[in-house]
Design an enzyme around this catalytic site. Structure first.
Site, PDB file in Angstrom:
ATOM      1  N   ILE A   1       0.832  -1.212   0.000  1.00  0.00           N
ATOM      2  CA  ILE A   1       0.000   0.000   0.000  1.00  0.00           C
ATOM      3  C   ILE A   1       0.865   1.261   0.000  1.00  0.00           C
ATOM      4  O   ILE A   1       0.461   2.314   0.483  1.00  0.00           O
ATOM      5  CB  ILE A   1      -1.001  -0.013   1.175  1.00  0.00           C
TER       6      ILE A   1
ATOM      7  N   GLY B   1       6.645  -4.743  13.290  1.00  0.00           N
ATOM      8  CA  GLY B   1       6.057  -3.700  12.449  1.00  0.00           C
ATOM      9  C   GLY B   1       6.581  -2.330  12.822  1.00  0.00           C
ATOM     10  O   GLY B   1       7.020  -2.083  13.945  1.00  0.00           O
TER      11      GLY B   1
ATOM     12  N   GLU C   1       2.955   1.747  11.881  1.00  0.00           N
ATOM     13  CA  GLU C   1       2.004   2.422  12.752  1.00  0.00           C
ATOM     14  C   GLU C   1       2.689   2.993  13.994  1.00  0.00           C
ATOM     15  O   GLU C   1       2.271   4.023  14.525  1.00  0.00           O
ATOM     16  CB  GLU C   1       0.876   1.465  13.125  1.00  0.00           C
TER      17      GLU C   1
HETATM   18 MO1  MOS Z   1      -4.325  -0.577   9.481  1.00  0.00          MO
HETATM   19  S1  MOS Z   1      -5.679   0.763  10.231  1.00  0.00           S
HETATM   20  O1  MOS Z   1      -4.843  -2.020  10.264  1.00  0.00           O
HETATM   21  O2  MOS Z   1      -4.503  -0.559   7.774  1.00  0.00           O
END
Ligand code: MOS
Length: 728
Positions: free
Chosen positions: A464, A685, A688
């Site tokens: 993404i 990760g 985030e």
């Molecule tokens: Mo994230 S809000 O789990 O794409």
């Protein structure tokens, strides 16, 4: 393959390709405009017609009648689908309200029709001729008011919070509010749908291929294997594209009606109310501490709203894990609101929760007369505070804060607010912890070794804008001992093995672990073909070396392509270890003493997230997240029309996000870590983590500059202007 903790030595540890700063392998395609996004699959469907979606003009009620006559006879129109034409639809697992409304309307701009025509302009013009007569019923659009009639909160408790808080010599009790926010991704929701008999193919923009495929099949009441979902490039998602949305359903319904492929893109003014948003929160935080700074009581109670059958914003997640303290209370309260659907947006839960908690920590440190870093360090914990038998897999929060303080020049900060000036600017520094959980999700991949020695990876993982293509190529290259340019990565197609997908910052660690598992199988097949012991074979430089002989990798595929497929699973690993990622955010701001305008001057993030698979793509993730955090701190807010129940500023003119000029200087540091408790990649990760805490660091810097505490996001100049220090 099931992950065994701790991960032992493995080929990834060589870090000849993994861990190196490679530019995105999909970069040239994107910068030259050759990467095909959902709306651009002209070759696959040259005869595609265009669908224009009509959104409900009310927030709640019923359609009394729809007059389609004028639209049907408008130039170029091929057909119109409403709930009537669609027939009985099923409901997907991940949608709160039906994607096609009517006659009942669940929220403003819920899709009620798609007009299909030869051209986009004809479809849009005809859509404007559709007359809808509504029967509007009153709804709840105001969070504070709706909470008055909400059910009791869901609580988690440990110890005796109230008694401990009452007895604490130092206390904070404050309310923080965050507004509704929009994902505001660049690429709108868009889909091309084509039927071949009863087989449906959709080219769309979706983060979670398997969820989207399953929900489209369920909604259309057809078998899942009759749906193929393809999403190789995604122009941003931020959680807005985790789920099937109206573009895909309406394109599929339109294409079925007119017997031609149909393209649908939601327009910008439509998509904000049609799709999901990050819900507003009201968060009460209470902290009680001893004079030395030890927290003895901490409570975080968050309230939010959603459509009936929706869920709460889980803004207390981090408060259950971030700081020690024997007496604890966290709770979530959910009100019914008839606004559009609230759902996940980048770091759902923690992003909003940290905006509140980390201001509270700053306020509490000031009450205690402590440095805000020292206060956090004092309350660090290496185990889950609610379950001391469950340690963190790795936790270096303290190092992030202390390294960051040194690099940022924290010692130069004056703890007394409004005491540093630079010409007309009041200057302040702020800090916040960063925290976001790490999740592992089952993830599969297929790896092919061609006769010429090239490696191809296939998985339904998505990229993404995060760098998935690149880190997956790096993983396969490291495992198979070939250079990066010998690896081809194919993503985002439901005909590939089901992966973790892109969500919850679990994509990088989970999907590369799936590729690792498939590569382990391929290595075994290669060794077998070459007559080598797989345990001894070393894959490097395009060769496979055993104890007695060495052979080119390609030789193993002499008789034909070798294919291996596997998935990585984690069992109950989560119960043994709490897996989280950590960081420190540092911000310096200037506040114009005359106008109150706020300008960010410098930002630093120090992150601890296990092994960094690619410092370039990881840094980009954190830079983007920090930028988004500035938006959340200073700009972003969906304005609710509380009379009519919709978000008023539903375009990029009215919904403000940071631009380059707002972000002068950002630095990102990664601690050199490898977390062997989380996966064979030893990586967690990052996408985030970079957002969680930034907002509070900005707000704390503004407070340090002005001495005016704003607890209501976004921190805009109107909220402190009348309280700024007098100009002498
Ligand atoms: Mo994230 S809000 O789990 O794409």
């Amino acid at each position: 393959m099931k992950f065994d903790t701790p991960a032992g030595d493995n080929p990834i540890d060589r870090m000849t390709v993994v861990g190196r700063p490679h530019s995105r392998i999909d970069g040239p395609l994107k910068t030259t405009g050759r990467a095909t996004y959902a709306y651009e699959h002209h070759r696959e469907a040259p005869t595609a017609a265009y669908g224009h979606v009509i959104g409900a003009g009310i927030a709640k009620g019923r359609i009394r009648s729809m007059d389609l006559g004028a639209a049907r006879s408008a130039p170029g129109v091929l057909g119109i689908v409403t709930a009537r034409e669609a027939g009985k639809l099923g409901k997907g697992d991940y949608n709160t309200a039906p994607l096609l409304g009517g006659p009942e309307i669940d929220h403003y701009h819920q899709a009620i029709a798609v007009v299909v025509a030869e051209t986009f302009e004809q479809a849009r013009a005809a859509a404007a001729l559709v007359k809808v007569d509504y029967n509007r019923t009153p709804g709840d659009f105001d969070l504070a008011a709706a909470l008055d009639k909400a059910p009791a909160p869901d609580e988690d408790r440990l110890g005796q919070f109230e008694q401990a808080f009452d007895a604490a010599p130092f206390k904070l009790d404050a309310l923080y509010t965050t507004p509704d926010q929009s994902h505001a991704m660049m690429e709108p929701f868009a889909t091309l749908a084509a039927w071949d008999g009863d087989q449906l193919t959709v080219w769309t923009s979706n983060q979670m291929i398997d969820w989207g495929r399953g929900d489209l099949a369920k909604t259309l009441n057809i078998p899942k294997d009759k749906v193929r979902l393809i999403s190789p490039y995604i122009g941003g998602g931020f959680g807005g594209k985790l789920f099937l949305r109206a573009d895909a359903l309406m394109a599929a319904l339109g294409a079925r009606l007119v017997q031609r492929p149909v393209k649908v893109a939601l327009t910008r003014p439509m998509l904000v109310n049609n799709s999901t948003h990050r819900p507003a929160t009201r968060q009460r935080i209470r902290i009680g501490a001893k004079p030395d700074g030890e927290i003895i009581a901490i409570a975080h109670e968050s309230s939010s709203g959603d459509l009936p059958d929706g869920g709460p914003e889980t803004a207390v997640n981090q408060t259950r894990l971030l700081y020690a303290g024997a007496n604890r209370l966290t709770s979530l309260r959910l009100a019914v609101l008839n606004l559009p659907e609230g759902n996940a947006m980048r770091a759902p839960g923690e992003a909003s929760g940290m905006m509140a908690l980390e201001i509270a920590m700053d306020e509490m440190a000031e009450k205690l007369g402590m440095d805000p870093i020292a206060f956090r360090v004092q309350n660090d914990t290496q185990v889950d505070p609610e379950n001391p038998d469950r340690p963190f897999s790795q936790r270096n929060l303290v190092r992030c804060l202390e390294d960051g303080a040194r690099r940022f020049g924290w010692a130069r900060r004056n703890a007394r607010p409004a005491s540093v000036t630079d010409g007309r600017w009041l200057v302040g520094m702020g800090v916040a912890a960063a925290f976001r959980n790490n999740l592992n999700v089952t993830s599969g991949a297929r790896v092919r070794l061609a006769t010429d020695g090239r490696i191809t990876v296939e998985t339904d993982m998505t990229d993404i804008g995060t760098g998935s293509y690149t880190i997956i190529a790096q993983t396969a290259a490291e495992m198979m001992g070939v250079p990066l340019d010998r690896v081809t990565v194919k993503l985002g197609d439901s005909s590939f093995p089901v992966s973790a997908g892109s969500g919850g910052q679990f994509g990088a660690g989970s999907s590369t672990s799936g590729v690792y598992a498939a590569c382990v199988k391929l290595r075994e097949a290669v060794a077998g073909n070459l007559g080598l012991d797989p345990a001894e074979a070393v894959f490097e430089g395009g060769k496979v070396k055993g104890a007695r002989r060495s052979a080119p990798l390609a030789e193993a595929a002499k008789a034909g392509e070798l294919v291996a497929e596997d998935a990585m699973t984690w069992g109950d690993l989560d119960e043994t270890y709490q897996q989280s990622t950590f960081g420190g955010h540092f911000v310096e701001v200037g506040v114009d003493r005359y106008t109150g305008a706020i300008r960010v001057r410098r930002m630093l993030a120090v992150c601890a997230a296990g092994r960094i698979l690619n410092p370039v793509t990881a840094r980009s993730q954190v830079i983007g997240a920090m930028t988004m955090g500035v938006g959340g701190a200073l700009m972003e807010k969906l304005e609710v029309d509380k009379r009519l129940g919709y978000f008023v500023n539903h375009d990029l003119a009215g919904y403000e996000v940071p631009v380059h000029a707002d972000i002068p200087h950002q630095e990102v540091i990664f601690l050199d870590e490898a977390d062997d408790k989380v996966s064979p990649m030893k990586a967690k990760g990052i996408g985030e983590l970079g957002l969680c805490g930034v907002g509070a660091a900005v707000a704390n810097a503004v407070y340090n500059a002005t001495g005016v505490r704003v607890r209501d996001y976004p921190v805009t100049l109107d909220k402190h202007l009348d309280r700024l220090p007098a100009v002498s």
